[in-house]
Scaffold this motif. Structure first.
Motif, PDB file in Angstrom:
ATOM      1  N   THR A 150       0.828  -1.200   0.000  1.00  0.00           N
ATOM      2  CA  THR A 150       0.000   0.000   0.000  1.00  0.00           C
ATOM      3  C   THR A 150       0.865   1.253   0.000  1.00  0.00           C
ATOM      4  O   THR A 150       0.647   2.180  -0.781  1.00  0.00           O
ATOM      5  CB  THR A 150      -0.958   0.008   1.219  1.00  0.00           C
ATOM      6  OG1 THR A 150      -1.799  -1.145   1.140  1.00  0.00           O
ATOM      7  CG2 THR A 150      -1.804   1.267   1.249  1.00  0.00           C
ATOM      8  N   THR A 169       2.609   1.565  -3.445  1.00  0.00           N
ATOM      9  CA  THR A 169       1.684   1.911  -4.521  1.00  0.00           C
ATOM     10  C   THR A 169       1.190   3.333  -4.406  1.00  0.00           C
ATOM     11  O   THR A 169       1.230   4.093  -5.386  1.00  0.00           O
ATOM     12  CB  THR A 169       0.469   0.946  -4.512  1.00  0.00           C
ATOM     13  OG1 THR A 169       0.948  -0.387  -4.675  1.00  0.00           O
ATOM     14  CG2 THR A 169      -0.508   1.290  -5.627  1.00  0.00           C
ATOM     15  N   LEU A 170       0.739   3.726  -3.234  1.00  0.00           N
ATOM     16  CA  LEU A 170       0.138   5.047  -3.079  1.00  0.00           C
ATOM     17  C   LEU A 170       1.173   6.164  -2.995  1.00  0.00           C
ATOM     18  O   LEU A 170       0.869   7.299  -3.336  1.00  0.00           O
ATOM     19  CB  LEU A 170      -0.779   5.068  -1.854  1.00  0.00           C
ATOM     20  CG  LEU A 170      -2.000   4.159  -1.959  1.00  0.00           C
ATOM     21  CD1 LEU A 170      -2.837   4.231  -0.699  1.00  0.00           C
ATOM     22  CD2 LEU A 170      -2.834   4.483  -3.183  1.00  0.00           C
ATOM     23  N   GLN A 171       2.372   5.831  -2.590  1.00  0.00           N
ATOM     24  CA  GLN A 171       3.429   6.843  -2.539  1.00  0.00           C
ATOM     25  C   GLN A 171       3.802   7.283  -3.959  1.00  0.00           C
ATOM     26  O   GLN A 171       4.227   8.403  -4.166  1.00  0.00           O
ATOM     27  CB  GLN A 171       4.638   6.295  -1.796  1.00  0.00           C
ATOM     28  CG  GLN A 171       5.471   7.351  -1.158  1.00  0.00           C
ATOM     29  CD  GLN A 171       6.532   6.749  -0.253  1.00  0.00           C
ATOM     30  OE1 GLN A 171       6.887   5.588  -0.372  1.00  0.00           O
ATOM     31  NE2 GLN A 171       7.022   7.547   0.664  1.00  0.00           N
ATOM     32  N   LYS A 172       3.667   6.382  -4.916  1.00  0.00           N
ATOM     33  CA  LYS A 172       3.997   6.696  -6.311  1.00  0.00           C
ATOM     34  C   LYS A 172       2.936   7.581  -6.947  1.00  0.00           C
ATOM     35  O   LYS A 172       3.196   8.232  -7.940  1.00  0.00           O
ATOM     36  CB  LYS A 172       4.120   5.398  -7.120  1.00  0.00           C
ATOM     37  CG  LYS A 172       5.284   4.551  -6.709  1.00  0.00           C
ATOM     38  CD  LYS A 172       5.279   3.238  -7.463  1.00  0.00           C
ATOM     39  CE  LYS A 172       6.348   2.301  -6.946  1.00  0.00           C
ATOM     40  NZ  LYS A 172       6.270   0.968  -7.534  1.00  0.00           N
ATOM     41  N   SER A 173       1.715   7.553  -6.390  1.00  0.00           N
ATOM     42  CA  SER A 173       0.592   8.302  -6.998  1.00  0.00           C
ATOM     43  C   SER A 173       0.823   9.781  -6.982  1.00  0.00           C
ATOM     44  O   SER A 173       1.351  10.364  -6.112  1.00  0.00           O
ATOM     45  CB  SER A 173      -0.700   8.006  -6.241  1.00  0.00           C
ATOM     46  OG  SER A 173      -0.986   6.637  -6.249  1.00  0.00           O
TER      47      SER A 173
END
Length: 152
Positions: free
Chosen positions: A145, A148-152
């Protein structure tokens, strides 16, 4: 404007399905358990994790530490102040006067040494309660998580 019944229905949906709502609820339960077990060390789990992160990083700029912890610099600085007042960390200017470098003091290493066996006790309780397989899946899911979300 929504009527109160519609709003209540939506709030119930939030409580049942909101990722953030449920992660924060789980986080509070885990935090309370760790705080209770760590109490003899004089540290809260938030303080313990900061000391552990600083220990791992060695002397590190606050900005880099904030990135590692996925925190904004201001929040991290505010959380470091009590540790500095207790003499567990020191914050000194870096090569560039705008940079501030944080490191553990001898007292910080001693506090960490006292807290680590208590952390192991709390960690064991969580793993036992969840079961090894569920705990492993949870840890992997949390790591995924963040990635994935850090890349957003």
């Amino acid at each position: 404007m929504q009527d109160q019944n519609t709003q209540l229905t939506l709030c119930k949906k939030v409580a049942a399905t909101c990722t953030c709502f449920n992660l924060r609820k789980a986080s509070r339960v885990v935090t309370q358990l760790f705080d209770e077990v760590l109490q003899p060390s004089g540290l809260l789990v938030n303080q313990f994790t900061l000391l552990a992160a600083i220990s791992i990083a060695g002397s590190a700029p606050i900005t880099r530490l904030a990135q590692e912890l996925v925190m904004d610099r201001t929040t991290l600085t505010r959380n470091l102040k009590p540790l500095e007042r207790q003499g567990l960390i020191q914050i000194e200017p870096g090569k560039d006067q705008r940079m501030r470098v944080v490191s553990l003091t001898a007292e910080g290493y001693a506090a960490l040494e006292k807290a680590l066996p208590l952390w192991e006790e709390a960690q064991t309780l969580v793993v036992e309660q969840l079961g090894q397989q569920r705990w492993s899946i949870l840890l992997k899911s949390l790591s995924d998580t963040v990635s994935t979300l850090q890349k957003s």
